[in-house]
Design a protein around this motif. Structure first.
Motif, mmCIF file in Angstrom:
data_model
loop_
_atom_site.group_PDB
_atom_site.id
_atom_site.type_symbol
_atom_site.label_atom_id
_atom_site.label_comp_id
_atom_site.label_asym_id
_atom_site.label_seq_id
_atom_site.Cartn_x
_atom_site.Cartn_y
_atom_site.Cartn_z
ATOM 1 N N GLU A 34 0.830 -1.199 0.000
ATOM 2 C CA GLU A 34 0.000 0.000 0.000
ATOM 3 C C GLU A 34 0.871 1.258 0.000
ATOM 4 O OE1 GLU A 34 -3.706 1.941 2.565
ATOM 5 O OE2 GLU A 34 -2.739 0.059 3.199
ATOM 6 N N GLU A 35 1.980 1.231 0.729
ATOM 7 C CA GLU A 35 2.876 2.386 0.773
ATOM 8 C C GLU A 35 3.529 2.652 -0.572
ATOM 9 O OE1 GLU A 35 5.625 1.419 3.798
ATOM 10 O OE2 GLU A 35 4.190 1.688 5.469
ATOM 11 N N ARG A 36 3.839 1.611 -1.297
ATOM 12 C CA ARG A 36 4.536 1.759 -2.568
ATOM 13 C C ARG A 36 3.580 1.751 -3.767
ATOM 14 N NH1 ARG A 36 10.230 0.647 -2.236
ATOM 15 N NH2 ARG A 36 10.825 0.234 -0.077
ATOM 16 N N GLY A 37 2.310 1.563 -3.511
ATOM 17 C CA GLY A 37 1.344 1.548 -4.614
ATOM 18 C C GLY A 37 1.386 0.291 -5.446
ATOM 19 N N TRP A 38 1.795 -0.808 -4.845
ATOM 20 C CA TRP A 38 1.838 -2.082 -5.564
ATOM 21 C C TRP A 38 0.504 -2.823 -5.413
ATOM 22 C CZ3 TRP A 38 7.205 -3.879 -3.266
ATOM 23 C CH2 TRP A 38 8.214 -3.084 -3.833
ATOM 24 N N ARG A 39 0.232 -3.650 -6.408
ATOM 25 C CA ARG A 39 -1.022 -4.418 -6.359
ATOM 26 C C ARG A 39 -0.810 -5.911 -6.586
ATOM 27 N NH1 ARG A 39 -4.327 -4.261 -9.921
ATOM 28 N NH2 ARG A 39 -2.998 -3.467 -11.607
ATOM 29 N N THR A 40 0.175 -6.280 -7.369
ATOM 30 C CA THR A 40 0.323 -7.676 -7.781
ATOM 31 C C THR A 40 1.566 -8.286 -7.161
ATOM 32 O OG1 THR A 40 1.508 -7.013 -9.789
ATOM 33 C CG2 THR A 40 -0.884 -7.262 -9.952
ATOM 34 N N ALA A 41 1.492 -9.603 -6.955
ATOM 35 C CA ALA A 41 2.621 -10.311 -6.343
ATOM 36 C C ALA A 41 2.615 -11.761 -6.767
ATOM 37 C CB ALA A 41 2.557 -10.214 -4.823
ATOM 38 N N VAL A 42 3.802 -12.349 -6.778
ATOM 39 C CA VAL A 42 3.971 -13.791 -6.936
ATOM 40 C C VAL A 42 4.495 -14.316 -5.611
ATOM 41 C CG1 VAL A 42 5.201 -15.635 -8.123
ATOM 42 C CG2 VAL A 42 4.378 -13.660 -9.425
ATOM 43 N N ILE A 43 3.719 -15.192 -4.963
ATOM 44 C CA ILE A 43 4.072 -15.706 -3.642
ATOM 45 C C ILE A 43 4.880 -16.988 -3.796
ATOM 46 C CG2 ILE A 43 3.165 -16.586 -1.460
ATOM 47 C CD1 ILE A 43 0.754 -14.814 -1.834
ATOM 48 N N VAL A 44 6.007 -17.050 -3.112
ATOM 49 C CA VAL A 44 6.865 -18.226 -3.129
ATOM 50 C C VAL A 44 6.791 -18.876 -1.758
ATOM 51 C CG1 VAL A 44 9.208 -19.105 -3.399
ATOM 52 C CG2 VAL A 44 8.394 -17.236 -4.852
ATOM 53 N N SER A 45 6.373 -20.151 -1.742
ATOM 54 C CA SER A 45 6.324 -20.937 -0.508
ATOM 55 C C SER A 45 6.393 -22.407 -0.894
ATOM 56 C CB SER A 45 5.039 -20.618 0.273
ATOM 57 O OG SER A 45 5.036 -21.281 1.524
ATOM 58 N N ASP A 46 6.095 -23.271 0.043
ATOM 59 C CA ASP A 46 6.020 -24.691 -0.282
ATOM 60 C C ASP A 46 4.769 -24.953 -1.136
ATOM 61 O OD1 ASP A 46 8.267 -25.051 1.275
ATOM 62 O OD2 ASP A 46 7.104 -25.511 3.080
ATOM 63 N N PRO A 47 4.758 -26.018 -1.933
ATOM 64 C CA PRO A 47 3.598 -26.274 -2.790
ATOM 65 C C PRO A 47 2.298 -26.376 -2.000
ATOM 66 C CG PRO A 47 5.438 -27.637 -3.479
ATOM 67 C CD PRO A 47 5.860 -26.984 -2.193
ATOM 68 N N TRP A 48 2.333 -27.051 -0.865
ATOM 69 C CA TRP A 48 1.103 -27.295 -0.118
ATOM 70 C C TRP A 48 0.631 -26.060 0.636
ATOM 71 C CZ3 TRP A 48 1.536 -31.188 -2.934
ATOM 72 C CH2 TRP A 48 2.719 -31.908 -3.019
ATOM 73 N N HIS A 49 1.496 -25.079 0.770
ATOM 74 C CA HIS A 49 1.175 -23.837 1.456
ATOM 75 C C HIS A 49 0.646 -22.762 0.490
ATOM 76 C CE1 HIS A 49 2.673 -20.388 4.244
ATOM 77 N NE2 HIS A 49 1.459 -20.764 4.598
ATOM 78 N N SER A 50 0.631 -23.064 -0.808
ATOM 79 C CA SER A 50 0.315 -22.044 -1.804
ATOM 80 C C SER A 50 -1.131 -21.562 -1.718
ATOM 81 C CB SER A 50 0.600 -22.595 -3.209
ATOM 82 O OG SER A 50 1.969 -22.871 -3.371
ATOM 83 N N LEU A 51 -2.074 -22.487 -1.584
ATOM 84 C CA LEU A 51 -3.486 -22.091 -1.609
ATOM 85 C C LEU A 51 -3.826 -21.184 -0.435
ATOM 86 C CD1 LEU A 51 -6.318 -22.222 -2.758
ATOM 87 C CD2 LEU A 51 -6.674 -24.357 -1.500
ATOM 88 N N ARG A 52 -3.421 -21.554 0.763
ATOM 89 C CA ARG A 52 -3.745 -20.736 1.935
ATOM 90 C C ARG A 52 -3.064 -19.371 1.841
ATOM 91 N NH1 ARG A 52 -1.939 -20.777 7.672
ATOM 92 N NH2 ARG A 52 -0.432 -22.388 7.109
ATOM 93 N N SER A 53 -1.828 -19.338 1.367
ATOM 94 C CA SER A 53 -1.140 -18.059 1.227
ATOM 95 C C SER A 53 -1.859 -17.153 0.232
ATOM 96 C CB SER A 53 0.306 -18.297 0.767
ATOM 97 O OG SER A 53 0.989 -19.124 1.692
ATOM 98 N N ARG A 54 -2.274 -17.702 -0.875
ATOM 99 C CA ARG A 54 -2.984 -16.891 -1.880
ATOM 100 C C ARG A 54 -4.309 -16.386 -1.345
ATOM 101 N NH1 ARG A 54 -4.677 -19.981 -7.126
ATOM 102 N NH2 ARG A 54 -6.382 -20.590 -5.737
#
Length: 317
Positions: free
Chosen positions: A242-262
């Motif tokens: 929010e401070e930098r005005g960003w909106r999009t991201a690619v989240i890197v985690s373990d495969p099984w952690h991807s859905l909850r993180s997203r």
């Protein structure tokens, strides 16, 4: 031979006294009827009995006359009156024809409360069984996806670190993030994660130093040294976005952690994609994979119901 005189002249009498009948003309007919026009009346022609002429009638007397039309019989259908039916006083009670009776509309029996309760309980039990199974399949499916759209930043979720050195699980995530950076997926890498009581280094700081050592420019790495779980870490990341005005991201985690993180990142207003790390202890053994999928399914439902992260950390290794 004797001669017999008639009104018209002398006639000879034949044998057996048949002379009078000799001049009569007969025709064998199936049915005879004298024609009223040709039959001579004895009063007009006295003594001329043997000059009568007979005419054949083809059909006889009965055929000559036109047939009388058959009488028309009129039938009316009586309705049978049911017992207790009111009718005119001068008519007997009649029963209606069963074929004309209208079948009464079926009335639906009211459902008993017990039946409704049983069906409701069965539906709830079925839902409790099916929904976790569907969520388990969703976690497994998302873990197999690798999304790399151009984004504002690559976010690496923290894992354990040992005195400033990333754990094998954390190192696998950082290596994958460095690879995404080299591909040009995003110009900035954000590392996030706090520390445990007594630690001298944070997960975010340890991860940033490791990336710089691997050749990522220091001004392209933003460490966030706070966050004890996924929910808190992504909340801090959302503040930086929010401070930098960003909106999009690619989240890197373990495969099984991807859905909850997203799911959590999207709840904070980040348009998130997932690109999981596919190396390290979290993905080596099948038993470990099954454990992580099951645990992430429970953690996701815990977040949906209570709005908080589960107490057990995903990155236990």
């Amino acid at each position: 031979m004797k001669v017999r005189t008639t009104g018209d002249g002398p006639e000879k009498a034949g044998h057996h006294g048949a002379d009078e009948e000799a001049t009569r003309v007969f025709t064998r007919l199936s049915t005879f009827e004298p024609d009223a026009r040709d039959l001579r009346d004895d009063a007009d022609h006295p003594g001329d009995d043997h000059a009568r002429t007979f005419r054949r009638i083809s059909g006889g007397a009965e055929a000559a006359a036109p047939p009388e039309p058959a009488p028309t019989r009129t039938f009316t259908r009586d309705t049978l009156s049911l017992p207790g039916r009111d009718g005119p006083p001068d008519e007997p009670d009649r029963l209606e024809d069963p074929r004309t009776l209208r079948r009464p509309a079926r009335t639906r029996r009211p459902r008993s409360i017990g039946r409704i309760v049983r069906r409701t309980v069965a539906l709830l039990v079925l839902t409790v069984i099916l929904l976790p199974c569907a969520t388990w399949a969703w976690v497994w499916y998302t873990a197999r996806q690798d999304e790399r759209p151009p984004s504002d930043a690559i976010v690496v979720l923290g894992a354990s670190q040992y005195n400033g050195r990333p754990s094998p699980v954390f190192e696998a995530r950082l290596r994958h993030a460095a690879h995404l950076y080299e591909e040009g997926v995003a110009p900035t890498v954000v590392t996030v994660g706090g520390n445990q009581p007594g630690d001298n280094f944070t997960e975010g700081g340890s991860g940033a130093r490791w990336l710089v050592e691997q050749g990522v420019p220091a001004d392209s790495v933003i460490p966030i040294g706070k966050g004890s779980d996924t929910l808190e870490s992504l909340e801090l990341v959302a503040q930086v976005f929010e401070e930098r005005g960003w909106r999009t991201a690619v989240i890197v985690s373990d495969p099984w952690h991807s859905l909850r993180s997203r799911e959590i990142a999207e709840d904070f207003g980040i348009e998130a994609a997932t690109s999981p790390a596919r190396s390290g202890p979290a993905v080596l053994e099948r038993e470990t994979q099954l454990w992580y999928i099951t645990r992430e399914t429970a953690s996701l439902w815990h977040y949906w119901i209570f709005g908080e992260s589960a107490a057990v950390r995903v990155d236990a290794l």
